[in-house]
Design a protein around this motif. Structure first.
Motif, short mmCIF file in Angstrom:
data_model
loop_
_atom_site.label_atom_id
_atom_site.label_comp_id
_atom_site.label_asym_id
_atom_site.label_seq_id
_atom_site.Cartn_x
_atom_site.Cartn_y
_atom_site.Cartn_z
N LEU A 55 0.83 -1.20 0.00
CA LEU A 55 0.00 0.00 0.00
C LEU A 55 0.87 1.26 0.00
CD1 LEU A 55 -2.92 -0.96 2.39
CD2 LEU A 55 -2.94 -0.82 -0.11
N LEU A 56 1.92 1.24 0.81
CA LEU A 56 2.84 2.39 0.82
C LEU A 56 3.48 2.55 -0.55
CD1 LEU A 56 4.39 4.68 2.21
CD2 LEU A 56 6.10 2.96 2.88
N LEU A 57 3.92 1.46 -1.14
CA LEU A 57 4.52 1.52 -2.46
C LEU A 57 3.54 2.12 -3.48
CD1 LEU A 57 6.92 0.82 -4.33
CD2 LEU A 57 5.86 -1.42 -4.65
N ALA A 58 2.29 1.69 -3.44
CA ALA A 58 1.28 2.22 -4.37
C ALA A 58 1.04 3.71 -4.12
CB ALA A 58 -0.03 1.45 -4.23
N GLU A 59 1.01 4.13 -2.86
CA GLU A 59 0.83 5.56 -2.56
C GLU A 59 1.99 6.39 -3.09
OE1 GLU A 59 0.25 5.28 1.71
OE2 GLU A 59 -1.84 5.85 1.46
N ILE A 60 3.20 5.87 -2.95
CA ILE A 60 4.38 6.57 -3.46
C ILE A 60 4.31 6.66 -4.98
CG2 ILE A 60 6.89 6.35 -3.79
CD1 ILE A 60 7.01 5.37 -0.85
N ILE A 61 3.93 5.58 -5.63
CA ILE A 61 3.81 5.60 -7.09
C ILE A 61 2.76 6.61 -7.53
CG2 ILE A 61 3.12 4.22 -9.10
CD1 ILE A 61 4.62 1.85 -7.67
N CYS A 62 1.65 6.68 -6.83
CA CYS A 62 0.62 7.68 -7.16
C CYS A 62 1.16 9.10 -6.99
CB CYS A 62 -0.62 7.49 -6.30
SG CYS A 62 -1.66 6.12 -6.87
N CYS A 63 1.97 9.33 -5.97
CA CYS A 63 2.60 10.65 -5.80
C CYS A 63 3.56 10.94 -6.95
CB CYS A 63 3.36 10.72 -4.48
SG CYS A 63 2.34 10.96 -3.03
N LEU A 64 4.28 9.93 -7.40
CA LEU A 64 5.20 10.12 -8.52
C LEU A 64 4.45 10.43 -9.81
CD1 LEU A 64 7.83 7.31 -7.86
CD2 LEU A 64 8.18 9.78 -7.63
N ILE A 65 3.30 9.82 -9.97
CA ILE A 65 2.48 10.11 -11.16
C ILE A 65 2.05 11.56 -11.13
CG2 ILE A 65 0.26 9.66 -12.28
CD1 ILE A 65 0.60 6.71 -11.36
N GLY A 66 1.50 11.99 -10.02
CA GLY A 66 1.18 13.39 -9.82
C GLY A 66 -0.16 13.84 -10.38
N GLU A 67 -0.62 14.93 -9.80
CA GLU A 67 -1.93 15.50 -10.16
C GLU A 67 -2.02 15.90 -11.63
OE1 GLU A 67 -4.55 15.51 -8.16
OE2 GLU A 67 -3.33 14.59 -6.59
N ASP A 68 -0.93 16.36 -12.21
CA ASP A 68 -0.96 16.79 -13.63
C ASP A 68 -1.38 15.65 -14.54
OD1 ASP A 68 -0.14 19.28 -12.80
OD2 ASP A 68 1.93 19.05 -13.47
N GLN A 69 -0.80 14.47 -14.32
CA GLN A 69 -1.16 13.32 -15.15
C GLN A 69 -2.58 12.85 -14.88
OE1 GLN A 69 1.74 10.16 -16.17
NE2 GLN A 69 3.04 11.18 -14.63
N PHE A 70 -2.98 12.92 -13.60
CA PHE A 70 -4.37 12.55 -13.27
C PHE A 70 -5.33 13.44 -14.04
CE2 PHE A 70 -2.78 11.13 -8.85
CZ PHE A 70 -2.50 9.86 -9.30
N ALA A 71 -5.08 14.74 -14.02
CA ALA A 71 -5.95 15.70 -14.70
C ALA A 71 -5.93 15.47 -16.21
CB ALA A 71 -5.52 17.13 -14.37
N LYS A 72 -4.74 15.25 -16.75
CA LYS A 72 -4.60 15.02 -18.20
C LYS A 72 -5.38 13.78 -18.65
CE LYS A 72 -1.04 14.42 -21.73
NZ LYS A 72 0.40 14.29 -21.97
N GLN A 73 -5.37 12.74 -17.83
CA GLN A 73 -6.07 11.49 -18.16
C GLN A 73 -7.53 11.52 -17.70
OE1 GLN A 73 -4.75 8.45 -19.50
NE2 GLN A 73 -2.56 8.56 -19.18
N GLY A 74 -7.89 12.56 -16.93
CA GLY A 74 -9.26 12.69 -16.46
C GLY A 74 -9.67 11.67 -15.42
N VAL A 75 -8.73 11.32 -14.52
CA VAL A 75 -9.01 10.36 -13.47
C VAL A 75 -8.57 10.90 -12.11
CG1 VAL A 75 -8.84 8.33 -14.97
CG2 VAL A 75 -6.82 9.14 -13.77
N THR A 76 -9.12 10.32 -11.07
CA THR A 76 -8.71 10.67 -9.72
C THR A 76 -7.69 9.64 -9.23
OG1 THR A 76 -10.42 9.32 -8.68
CG2 THR A 76 -11.01 11.61 -9.23
N GLU A 77 -7.06 9.95 -8.11
CA GLU A 77 -6.12 9.01 -7.52
C GLU A 77 -6.83 7.71 -7.13
OE1 GLU A 77 -2.95 8.84 -3.82
OE2 GLU A 77 -3.48 10.78 -4.66
#
Length: 160
Positions: A55-77
């Motif tokens: 779970l920690l690893l997945a949270e870190i990966i989500c942080c590395l992806i970042g809000e910009d990519q989430f917005a660009k792909q139109g998805v939430t964390e």
């Protein structure tokens, strides 16, 4: 920079940078640049914790992806976390460790890159050992022991 795909076939980019490490520290309280040190609420080094806390690893990966990519792909964390099936997590984990090794090598901290490589080899060896042990398990023998049966049924006492 490394890429991986989630279960919905979306491509994500991750890069370990000082800025990304700061985002992770601010959001999760985890200092990605101190892999060899335990966290404030943990007694194991972060590198070890990453190997056992998915779970920690997945949270870190989500942080590395970042809000910009989430917005660009139109998805939430939460949506990307839902698309982290076993295949996606494995791909993300591989991309993360490759990126982390690359970062520390370029940073001149080869000992940390080597520690990451050793941890990956240790995880692989432990998994192979566990599989070998499980291959040796005889379910019939265990069942017999649980129910008090003799492993060799022909050797049981007559008249019982």
């Amino acid at each position: 920079m490394r890429t991986f795909k989630d279960a919905a076939e979306r491509t994500w980019e991750i890069a370990v940078t000082i800025g990304a490490a700061k985002r992770i520290k601010d959001k999760l309280g985890v200092d990605l640049l101190r892999l060899d040190k335990p966290g404030a609420d943990d007694d194991m080094p972060l590198l070890t914790r990453l190997g056992v806390d998915e779970l920690l690893l997945a949270e870190i990966i989500c942080c590395l992806i970042g809000e910009d990519q989430f917005a660009k792909q139109g998805v939430t964390e939460e949506q990307i976390a839902a698309a982290f099936d076993g295949t996606a997590v494995l791909a993300a984990q591989k991309a993360f460790y490759e990126e982390l090794i690359d970062f520390f090598q370029k940073r001149g901290r080869e000992y940390l890159a080597k520690a990451i490589k050793k941890q990956l080899a240790t995880i692989d060896a432990a998994a192979a050992k566990a599989e070998a042990i499980l291959d040796e398990v005889d379910p019939e023998e265990i069942s017999g022991r649980i129910f008090g049966e003799s492993p060799d049924k022909s050797a049981s006492t007559p008249g019982r």
